[in-house]
Structures are given as structure tokens and as C-alpha cells.
Design an enzyme around this catalytic site. Structure first.
Site, PDB file in Angstrom:
ATOM      1  N   PRO A 418       0.819  -1.210   0.000  1.00 46.92           N
ATOM      2  CA  PRO A 418       0.000   0.000   0.000  1.00 46.92           C
ATOM      3  C   PRO A 418       0.855   1.263   0.000  1.00 46.92           C
ATOM      4  O   PRO A 418       1.965   1.274   0.531  1.00 46.92           O
ATOM      5  CB  PRO A 418      -0.794  -0.088   1.291  1.00 46.92           C
ATOM      6  CG  PRO A 418      -0.654  -1.477   1.761  1.00 46.92           C
ATOM      7  CD  PRO A 418       0.595  -2.026   1.189  1.00 46.92           C
ATOM      8  N   GLY A 419       0.320   2.296  -0.594  1.00 41.73           N
ATOM      9  CA  GLY A 419       0.961   3.609  -0.534  1.00 41.73           C
ATOM     10  C   GLY A 419       2.197   3.730  -1.384  1.00 41.73           C
ATOM     11  O   GLY A 419       3.016   4.617  -1.176  1.00 41.73           O
ATOM     12  N   LYS A 422       0.553   3.217  -6.755  1.00 43.74           N
ATOM     13  CA  LYS A 422      -0.045   2.490  -7.882  1.00 43.74           C
ATOM     14  C   LYS A 422      -1.214   3.270  -8.473  1.00 43.74           C
ATOM     15  O   LYS A 422      -1.282   3.511  -9.667  1.00 43.74           O
ATOM     16  CB  LYS A 422      -0.514   1.101  -7.428  1.00 43.74           C
ATOM     17  CG  LYS A 422       0.607   0.244  -6.903  1.00 43.74           C
ATOM     18  CD  LYS A 422       0.133  -1.090  -6.441  1.00 43.74           C
ATOM     19  CE  LYS A 422      -0.804  -1.055  -5.265  1.00 43.74           C
ATOM     20  NZ  LYS A 422      -0.229  -0.514  -4.031  1.00 43.74           N
ATOM     21  N   THR A 423      -2.137   3.655  -7.599  1.00 37.68           N
ATOM     22  CA  THR A 423      -3.326   4.348  -8.093  1.00 37.68           C
ATOM     23  C   THR A 423      -2.958   5.711  -8.670  1.00 37.68           C
ATOM     24  O   THR A 423      -3.417   6.081  -9.755  1.00 37.68           O
ATOM     25  CB  THR A 423      -4.343   4.508  -6.949  1.00 37.68           C
ATOM     26  OG1 THR A 423      -4.556   3.239  -6.368  1.00 37.68           O
ATOM     27  CG2 THR A 423      -5.645   5.061  -7.452  1.00 37.68           C
ATOM     28  N   SER A 738       9.252 -20.039   3.474  1.00 36.36           N
ATOM     29  CA  SER A 738      10.487 -19.260   3.508  1.00 36.36           C
ATOM     30  C   SER A 738      11.103 -19.140   4.902  1.00 36.36           C
ATOM     31  O   SER A 738      12.162 -18.558   5.062  1.00 36.36           O
ATOM     32  CB  SER A 738      10.250 -17.874   2.922  1.00 36.36           C
ATOM     33  OG  SER A 738       9.431 -17.143   3.790  1.00 36.36           O
ATOM     34  N   LYS A 781      11.618  -7.782   2.062  1.00 33.82           N
ATOM     35  CA  LYS A 781      12.202  -8.362   3.274  1.00 33.82           C
ATOM     36  C   LYS A 781      13.444  -7.595   3.702  1.00 33.82           C
ATOM     37  O   LYS A 781      13.655  -7.335   4.891  1.00 33.82           O
ATOM     38  CB  LYS A 781      12.517  -9.840   3.041  1.00 33.82           C
ATOM     39  CG  LYS A 781      11.250 -10.699   3.002  1.00 33.82           C
ATOM     40  CD  LYS A 781      11.563 -12.129   2.636  1.00 33.82           C
ATOM     41  CE  LYS A 781      10.303 -12.985   2.724  1.00 33.82           C
ATOM     42  NZ  LYS A 781      10.516 -14.336   2.244  1.00 33.82           N
TER      43      LYS A 781
HETATM   44  N1  LIG Z   1       6.946   7.525  -6.064  1.00 35.90           N
HETATM   45  C1  LIG Z   1       6.096   8.434  -5.601  1.00 35.90           C
HETATM   46  N2  LIG Z   1       6.288   9.729  -5.853  1.00 35.90           N
HETATM   47  C2  LIG Z   1       5.442  10.648  -5.371  1.00 35.90           C
HETATM   48  N3  LIG Z   1       4.363  10.380  -4.632  1.00 35.90           N
HETATM   49  C3  LIG Z   1       4.105   9.104  -4.359  1.00 35.90           C
HETATM   50  C4  LIG Z   1       4.959   8.057  -4.830  1.00 35.90           C
HETATM   51  N4  LIG Z   1       4.459   6.882  -4.409  1.00 35.90           N
HETATM   52  C5  LIG Z   1       3.344   7.169  -3.724  1.00 35.90           C
HETATM   53  N5  LIG Z   1       3.128   8.488  -3.699  1.00 35.90           N
HETATM   54  C6  LIG Z   1       2.020   9.168  -3.045  1.00 35.90           C
HETATM   55  O1  LIG Z   1       1.537   8.367  -1.977  1.00 35.90           O
HETATM   56  C7  LIG Z   1       0.156   8.447  -1.858  1.00 35.90           C
HETATM   57  C8  LIG Z   1      -0.451   7.072  -1.895  1.00 35.90           C
HETATM   58  O2  LIG Z   1      -0.323   6.504  -3.165  1.00 35.90           O
HETATM   59  P1  LIG Z   1      -1.424   5.601  -3.868  1.00 35.90           P
HETATM   60  O3  LIG Z   1      -2.739   5.944  -3.359  1.00 35.90           O
HETATM   61  O4  LIG Z   1      -1.190   5.634  -5.321  1.00 35.90           O
HETATM   62  O5  LIG Z   1      -1.018   4.211  -3.287  1.00 35.90           O
HETATM   63  P2  LIG Z   1      -1.424   2.769  -3.797  1.00 35.90           P
HETATM   64  O6  LIG Z   1      -0.178   2.110  -4.231  1.00 35.90           O
HETATM   65  O7  LIG Z   1      -2.522   2.858  -4.750  1.00 35.90           O
HETATM   66  O8  LIG Z   1      -1.851   2.108  -2.445  1.00 35.90           O
HETATM   67  P3  LIG Z   1      -2.997   1.003  -2.198  1.00 35.90           P
HETATM   68  O9  LIG Z   1      -2.392  -0.315  -2.541  1.00 35.90           O
HETATM   69  O10 LIG Z   1      -3.232   1.111  -0.731  1.00 35.90           O
HETATM   70  O11 LIG Z   1      -4.119   1.384  -3.040  1.00 35.90           O
HETATM   71  C9  LIG Z   1      -0.307   9.307  -3.008  1.00 35.90           C
HETATM   72  O12 LIG Z   1      -0.550  10.583  -2.562  1.00 35.90           O
HETATM   73  C10 LIG Z   1       0.851   9.282  -3.970  1.00 35.90           C
HETATM   74  O13 LIG Z   1       0.945  10.445  -4.730  1.00 35.90           O
HETATM   75 MG   LIG Z   2      -4.563   2.369  -4.600  1.00 32.94          MG
END
Ligand SMILES: Nc1ncnc2c1ncn2[C@@H]1O[C@H](COP(=O)(O)OP(=O)(O)OP(=O)(O)O)[C@@H](O)[C@H]1O
Ligand SMILES: [Mg+2]
Length: 833
Positions: A418-419, A422-423, A738, A781
Site C-alpha cells: 500500500p501507498g 499504484k493508483t 520461507s 524483506k
Molecule cells: N513515487 C512516488 N512519488 C510521489 N508520490 C508518491 C509516490 N508513491 C506514492 N506516492 C504518493 O503516496 C500516496 C499514496 O499513493 P497511492 O494511493 O497511489 O497508493 P497505492 O499504491 O494505490 O496504495 P494502495 O495499494 O493502498 O491502493 C499518493 O498521494 C501518492 O501520490
Molecule cells: Mg490504490
């Protein structure tokens, strides 16, 4: 003879020259001028004067009733004492009798005729009842044609002892009849009178049968005989019923019978009232609807919303739509249906709603892609730090589009903790290509209809989420971000992931069929980007349709960069601060990351930065200067640290090994504990371990037993003790192979009594021959180990490839590649070998 009874009933009784008929029309049909006369008579009716009435009522006439009286037969009516009746007499025989009476006592005997008398027969003595009413003649009016009209009032009941008739007269010897009174019944009679009055009043109030002054007259009456006669004369009775009551001599019985009749009457009245009300209600409702419809039509006309015009416009619009002929035909069919249904009906609403959807969809409306590579790169870099692989993949795709504009668009699936962006990356891709986009979150979606829509036959039916999204996006080639693909569910309402197979198949989504639309929609022009935290729950056929791109968690350095380049700026804008509003030194950001977050991505970090912005904003408002954050004062703003250095176990201990695990939320460090307890050589496993993990524990145990000699372990230990392995946190389910080398290390540590170095963490599958096998999630990991301040990580040598390009991840930590179990033990169990 002609009787008209007013005001009690509206019926007209006719007797004409010995012939009988029952209404004025029949009277007319008999071929006599009498009909006109009847009309005249009606006009000629004069109200009875009050003085006249009193005079009759006050007369104590009973005593003076002569023994012989002329008889007036009455047809279809029984006259009771007290009753005032106008009679028309045309029969010469009867007129003579009346004239005789007028010369003497002015009294006549009224006798009811038994049954309908044949029109051609003259009335005879046999046809008359023998109990009747003596009446006094109040007034006489001569009318043309020799007939007379008289007004009579009933005086008392009388028996006709003998009836005699000849050519000239019809007369009878009379004997007045008195009611039989019994003083025993007095109270009962009083009560019954009261009942009768109440009931009669009720009927009077219903306003149906009786004249308006009925109630007034009744309320002033006290004599039971008079009350009975008065009420009787108002009831709707057949001649037989009325005659029976007239012949009733016992006062109590008469009152009882009267009460029963009244009761029936009231029931009938109530029923009539009910029927009338029902009829009125239904009339009112349909009248109201009609009225409203007319109004609506008028309003529509005023607004220029003519029904026919609407259909015409729909047809015009339909011709302009860029849709296939089959689709056009189907829509045309619906427009025709609309034309033939009532405009305000439910069905018309359903069709209109459907057509609304059809016309709102962006059929064939595509945006032009911005295929400038430099521009795309700039935008992708602007929004996200790092993520090199993904950015490369997007740029490759744009390059192909440059060469072949209608090339096939890949379906990308971003998988990672998460975070990790991706989105937001999906949105950024849409921005770089200049396409519109919409997001569909499939987390918890269990109903197939969410994807494919409901059939229109259901109430409140809607298209599925894809068609809804396309309508919102307004173009036929948006970027569709399918979020949380791994959290899609399934239950009795169908399997949405099976429906997703159609959506994500380039061969099928060209003619994507939504149940609500009932016509195919081309989704193949869209670019699909799916996101997921883990691939495990995505079905194989679905996985097969997508290009999987793994995102790993961020290192401290990356997080620092992301915070500085992206998050802080965004948070500052969000809080309405300016550049000076929030200044965070690198060390402060690092402290926030290491002390307040425990994550692979940057979501928590972003939240904390927002929090700091809010604190600074408060300081500006209250103290007119921004807050200053240092590594030392962070705790006063963000509260106590969630991760304290003391929490990280630094002491070497027997039987406790640091393992590394992978979860959908990033890497985790797990301690694997082992102890020996007295027993018989059993292996006890706790901590919600899955089957695979249990088996790898057994394999480790077998390996330890097989190699006991090499480690100087006495075989007896195995038969006298049980070995208990526990993996905290006990409530969280764990699985996977693992942890093989980690479990083995713990086992050998307790068996040899040697402590394990706490500065090491490890992961790797173990086979029975002691080989360390490769595992997944290496980057996560290693990052987890770094977060837990581990200095050395033992990894299977076969995983070397995974960290080839990850210099940043392995920076600051010592990676030791291991091939065999001995290598592991050599490092962590010093002196064991
Ligand atoms: N590499 C990055 N550069 C700049 N901002 C980032 C980066 N990665 C994540 N963020 C920021 O972190 C926040 C969370 O990202 P996002 O919602 O896309 O996560 P996600 O991967 O979709 O998580 P989830 O799996 O929980 O849906 C957003 O505000 C995003 O802009
Ligand atoms: Mg997401």
C-alpha cells in the site's frame, strides 16, 4: 282515485275508475287525460296550515266514531294513525261515500288493498284487509272531470267487522281498536321508546329517508302509541309488513317489531352510504388524475415540450449517433415503444431513462493521444519519484503508438504494498497521454451486476460500473483504473471476477455487453490499468490477461526524496501555506519515517506531513510565525514515537531467531521462538501456522535429528523432550516455506544451548538435504530488516538476481548469500559447528 303521499315518500299511487296502476306513466298509458291532471294536481298541492293540523290533532275523535263508515281502499300503502295523506279519488262509488261522510262525522275508513288488483277488475270486499285506520277528512278540493282530492289524517285503528258493497257504496261497520297495555311492561316500553328514538334520530341524521323536520317532531313526542305510529308511517315497509304492524295489538310487541325494522333500516342506510362513499372516492381519484394530466399537458405545451416533438427529436438524435446498424435498430425499437406507451406511465419512464443513457454515452468519441515522449516523461517525473520500470514501460508504449496509432494497448497490473503510488500512477499516465480517466474500485464487489449491469426488467436497474464510468469520463477511450483487483469477492450473486475476464480480454471487450444497455459497447479503445497488493487472490486466467509490474516498497532515501519533492509541496498547497510555511530538514523527515511510520509506501508519511502542516498553520494563526520542527521537538507535535529503539531486541538469545516475512502490506520481521519441554519427542507448533509452514518446521526438525551428531547433540534429548516452536504474533495467520532456515536455526540453538546473534535476520526455504532454496519478496524483506535496524541479512544465493539493480535497497546493510544450512549456522550460531 289518486293518492299522493308527501312528504314521506315520493311514490305515487293511482287508482283510476276502479282500475289500478302505480305511477304516472302507467296512468298515462291507460289512455286517459289523467296524466296531465296528475301534473296539475301536483302543482295544485297546497301546504297544510298549522291551525288545521292542530284542530285535527286535538280532537278527541275516537269517542265519536260512527258504527258505519264509507271505505276508501288504499293501494300499496297502509295509512297509520297520525299520518296525513292526500288522496285523489276518481271512482264515483267512493266519491259518494266521501260526500256522505262530509255531511256527518267527516270520517272514513281507510283499508289497504291486499295485493295488486287486476287493472280491469273493480275492487271488491275480498281484496281488502279487515284492519285499517279511521281517518278524518281535513280538506276537499274538486277537480275537473268529476274527481276530488282530499286530505285525510289517520285518527285511530279500527276493525272492519263487516264490509258491504254495491253499485253505489263501499262501506263497513267499524270497531276502534285500542292497544293492549300491561303496566308490568312500562319500564321496558320506556327503554324501548328511548332506543327507538335514538335509532330514528340516527337514521334522520344520515339524511337519507326522512324529512328534515322528522327529528324535531319526534323529539317532542312522548306518547308511546303516537311515537310508534309516527315512526311507522316513515318506514320503508311493504304493504304486508305495514299491515302486520298495524294489526299488532300488544304495545310492547309492536315496539319490539318497530325496533327490529329500524335496525334493518339503519343497516341498509349505512351500506348505502358506504357504497356511495366508495363510488365517490374512486370518482374523485380518477377525476383528480385526469385533472392533473390535463394540467401537465397544458404545462408541457406552454414549455414547448410536446410529446410528438420529443419523439421526433429523439429520432433525429439517433440518426446522428455513431453506432452500428444493429444498435441503431434496437434503439429505434425502444423509441417506437416509447411512442406507443402512455407518456406518464411507469414503462415510459423506464424507456426514457434507458434512452437517456444511450444518448449520454460517448459513442465513438475519442480523444487524440499526446504522443510526445518528452512531455510524457516530464509529467510522469513531475508526479512520481523513482518507479523507473513503470515509467519506461509507459514510454515504450507511447513510442509504439507513434509508429502504429491503432496498436494494441497493454493491460497493466501494478502489484505492490500500500501507498507505493499504484493508483496515483494510473492517474498520472492519463495526464501524460491527455486522456480522461475514471477509477473503479473492486474492493468488496461481490455482485456480477456491478460489472455487467442489471437487466432493465428490474426496478431501479442501472448499467454496470464500466458503462457508468464511460459516461462520466465522456470519451470512448479513457484510462480505466481498476483498483483493488485482488479484493474482488464472489457469492451467490455471481462471480464478478469471471465478468472481469470479458472486460480485460482485448478479443471480447470490443463488444462488451452490458445487461442494461442490451447493445454492445466498444471498450477496446480504453487503456486498462489494474492495481493490487498481492497476486495470490487474483485468478490465474485473469492474471494471464495482464502485464504484471511489481512495485516494491521505498527505502529511507527514496522516502526522503518523495517527501521533499512531492509530498511536502502538496501538503503545503493543501493547508494554504506558502514556501516558508513548512521547512523540514532531512534529519527531521528521516526521524518522522523511522519513528512514526511502519510502512513500505509513503501514505502514513504523507499523513504526518499533512499533520505538521496543520500544526504550522495553527502557529501562524496564533503566533504569526510558522512552527519550527526539529528532531528533538517532533514528539510534542506528533506524540510519542510508535517505534522505540528499546523495542528492537538487541540481545543474543537461545532459541530466538529473526525471520523475515513477506505480506501484502510489505515486508515484516518475525521472531521464531523455540523451547524444549519435557516430553516424548513431539514437535509442537503454535502461532497460527499454515500447512506449508508446519511442514517446513517438520523438515527442519528432521534435518536437525539427522545431523545431530555433527552438532554434538545427544539423541536422548529427542526422546525425553518435546520441542515447541512458536511464532508471534500468535493471532496473525502465517504460511509459506520461507522460514525453513529460520526454524532450523531456532531448533539447533535450543538443542545446543548456543545463543543466536540478534544482529542477523534471515529468510530461505530448506530442503531435507540442507540446501537453501530461493524465496519471494526479497526487496520487501530487506527493507523490513533495515527498518528493524538489522545489520546482516542472510538470503538464499539463488535470489541474488532479485537485488541486482537495487543498489539503493542494499545500501547500508550487509547481505550474506547462503547456499547450505551450514552457511547459516556458521554465521549466527557461532561455535556450534
Ligand atoms: N513515487 C512516488 N512519488 C510521489 N508520490 C508518491 C509516490 N508513491 C506514492 N506516492 C504518493 O503516496 C500516496 C499514496 O499513493 P497511492 O494511493 O497511489 O497508493 P497505492 O499504491 O494505490 O496504495 P494502495 O495499494 O493502498 O491502493 C499518493 O498521494 C501518492 O501520490
Ligand atoms: Mg490504490
Amino acid at each position: 282515485m289518486y293518492y299522493k303521499i308527501i312528504p314521506f315518500t315520493k311514490r305515487v299511487y293511482l287508482l283510476f275508475e276502479g282500475k289500478y296502476c302505480f305511477d304516472a306513466n302507467a296512468f298515462h298509458k291507460m289512455g286517459c287525460r289523467g296524466h296531465k291532471e296528475h301534473k296539475k294536481l301536483c302543482k295544485g298541492d297546497q301546504p297544510i296550515r298549522g291551525s288545521e293540523m292542530k284542530a285535527v290533532l286535538n280532537k278527541k275523535t275516537q269517542n265519536k266514531i260512527p258504527d258505519n263508515l264509507p271505505v276508501i281502499p288504499t293501494m300499496d300503502v297502509v295509512v297509520f294513525p297520525q299520518m296525513i295523506v292526500p288522496l285523489l279519488v276518481l271512482d264515483k262509488r267512493i266519491i259518494k261515500g266521501i260526500n256522505d261522510a262530509l255531511e256527518g262525522s267527516k270520517m272514513v275508513l281507510l283499508l289497504a288493498a291486499k295485493k295488486q288488483v287486476n287493472q280491469h277488475d273493480s275492487i271488491g270486499t275480498k281484496d281488502l284487509y279487515h284492519v285499517g285506520t279511521v281517518a278524518s277528512i281535513m280538506r276537499l278540493i274538486k277537480i275537473p272531470d268529476g274527481g276530488i282530492k282530499i286530505l285525510v289524517q289517520g285518527v285511530c285503528k279500527a276493525n272492519a267487522l263487516s264490509l258491504s258493497t254495491n253499485q253505489e257504496t263501499l262501506s263497513a261497520t267499524v270497531e276502534p281498536v285500542e292497544y293492549e297495555h300491561d303496566s308490568k311492561d312500562e319500564t321496558e316500553i320506556l327503554a324501548q321508546i328511548k332506543n327507538i328514538k335514538d335509532l330514528a334520530e340516527k337514521i334522520a341524521h344520515s339524511g337519507q329517508s326522512f324529512s328534515p323536520d322528522f327529528h324535531l317532531i319526534l323529539s317532542k313526542m312522548n306518547d308511546p302509541d303516537k311515537i310508534a305510529d309516527f315512526v311507522l308511517s316513515h318506514l320503508n315497509l311493504t304493504v304486508e309488513q305495514a299491515q302486520e304492524l298495524l294489526e299488532q295489538k300488544n304495545q310492547k310487541d309492536l315496539l319490539n317489531q318497530l325496533y327490529t325494522h329500524l335496525h334493518k333500516e339503519i343497516e341498509v342506510t349505512q351500506m348505502q352510504e358506504k357504497i356511495r362513499n366508495n363510488a365517490r372516492d374512486s370518482m374523485n381519484k380518477s377525476q383528480k388524475e385526469y385533472y392533473l394530466r390535463e394540467q401537465m399537458r397544458a404545462i408541457k405545451q406552454e414549455l414547448g415540450e410536446n410529446e410528438e416533438e420529443e419523439i421526433g427529436k429523439l429520432r433525429e438524435k439517433l440518426e446522428l449517433l455513431q453506432i452500428s446498424d444493429e444498435t441503431k435498430e434496437e434503439v429505434r425499437r425502444q423509441v417506437n415503444r416509447l411512442e406507443n406507451t402512455a407518456p406518464e406511465s411507469m414503462e415510459a419512464m423506464v424507456i426514457r431513462n434507458y434512452l437517456d443513457w444511450i444518448f449520454a454515452l460517448p459513442w465513438g468519441k475519442e480523444t487524440q493521444d499526446n504522443l510526445d515522449i518528452k512531455h510524457a516523461q516530464q509529467i510522469l517525473d513531475e508526479d512520481h519519484h523513482g518507479l523507473k520500470d513503470i515509467k519506461e514501460r509507459i514510454l515504450d508504449f507511447i513510442s509504439v503508438r507513434n509508429l502504429k496509432p491503432d496498436s494494441f494497448a497493454p493491460i497493466l497490473c501494478f502489484v505492490g504494498p500500500p501507498g507505493t503510488g499504484k493508483t496515483s500512477l494510473g492517474k498520472s499516465i492519463a495526464r501524460s497521454l491527455g486522456r480522461s480517466h475514471f477509477r473503479i474500485s473492486l474492493g468488496g464487489v461481490r455482485d456480477e451486476a456491478e460489472i455487467r449491469g442489471h437487466r432493465r426488467t428490474y426496478v431501479g436497474a442501472m448499467p454496470g460500473r464500466f458503462i457508468q464510468g464511460i459516461r462520466k469520463a465522456g470519451t470512448a477511450n479513457p484510462i480505466i483504473i481498476i483498483d483493488e483487483l485482488d479484493k474482488i469477492g464472489a457469492d451467490f450473486r455471481g462471480d464478478p471476477s469471471a465478468a472481469m475476464l470479458e472486460v480485460l480480454d482485448p478479443q471480447q471487450n470490443k463488444t462488451f455487453y452490458d445487461n442494461y444497455l442490451g447493445v454492445p459497447f466498444d471498450l477496446s479503445k480504453s487503456i486498462f490499468i489494474a492495481t493490487a497488493n498481492s497476486l495470490d487472490t487474483i485468478s490465474a486466467p485473469l492474471r494471464d490477461r495482464m502485464e504484471i509490474i511489481q512495485l516494491s516498497g521505498y527505502t529511507m532515501n527514496e522516502k526522503l526524496h518523495i517527501a521533499k519533492k512531492h509530498l511536502i509541496q502538496r501538503a503545503i498547497d493543501g493547508a494554504g501555506l506558502d514556501e516558508k510555511g513548512l521547512k523540514l530538514a532531512d534529519a527531521v523527515i528521516e526521524t518522522v519515517v523511522s519513528n512514526y511510520t511502519r510502512e513500505s509506501g509513503v501514505r502514513q508519511l504523507e499523513r504526518l506531513i499533512h499533520k505538521l502542516c496543520a500544526k504550522s498553520a495553527r502557529s501562524i494563526v496564533e503566533k504569526k510565525k510558522p512552527a519550527k520542527f526539529t528532531t528533538d521537538n517532533l514528539e510534542s507535535y506528533l506524540g510519542p514515537k510508535i517505534l522505540r529503539d528499546e523495542d528492537i531486541e538487541k540481545k543474543d538469545q537461545v532459541g530466538i531467531t529473526n525471520g523475515l516475512a513477506w505480506t501484502a502490506y510489505g515486508g515484516e520481521m518475525l521472531k521464531i521462538e523455540a523451547v524444549l519441554v519435557p516430553g516424548q519427542g513431539k514437535l509442537i507448533l503454535t502461532g497460527q501456522l499454515g500447512d506449508v509452514m508446519k511442514e517446513s518446521a517438520q523438515a527442519a526438525m528432521s534435518y536437525a535429528r539427522a545431523h545431530a551428531k555433527e552438532f554434538n547433540i545427544n539423541q536422548k534429548v529427542f526422546s525425553k523432550n518435546d520441542l515447541h516452536i512458536h511464532v508471534p504474533a500468535g493471532a496473525v495467520p502465517k504460511d509459506g516455506p520461507s522460514a525453513g532456515i529460520t526454524i532450523l536455526t531456532s531448533i539447533l540453538s535450543v538443542l545446543t544451548g548456543k545463543p543466536i546473534s540478534a544482529r542477523y535476520a534471515m529468510t530461505g526455504e530448506l530442503n531435507l538435504r540442507g540446501h537453501v532454496m530461493p524465496i519471494g519478496g526479497v526487496k520487501e524483506k530487506v527493507l523490513a530488516a533495515k527498518r528493524n535496524k538489522i545489520e546482516h541479512v542472510l538470503l538464499p544465493e539463488k535470489n541474488k538476481q532479485d537485488l541486482k539493480d537495487s543498489a539503493e535497497i542494499i545500501e547500508g546493510i550487509n547481505i550474506i548469500w547462503v547456499k547450505k544450512a551450514e552457511d547459516v549456522l556458521h554465521h549466527v550460531l557461532s561455535g556450534a559447528l
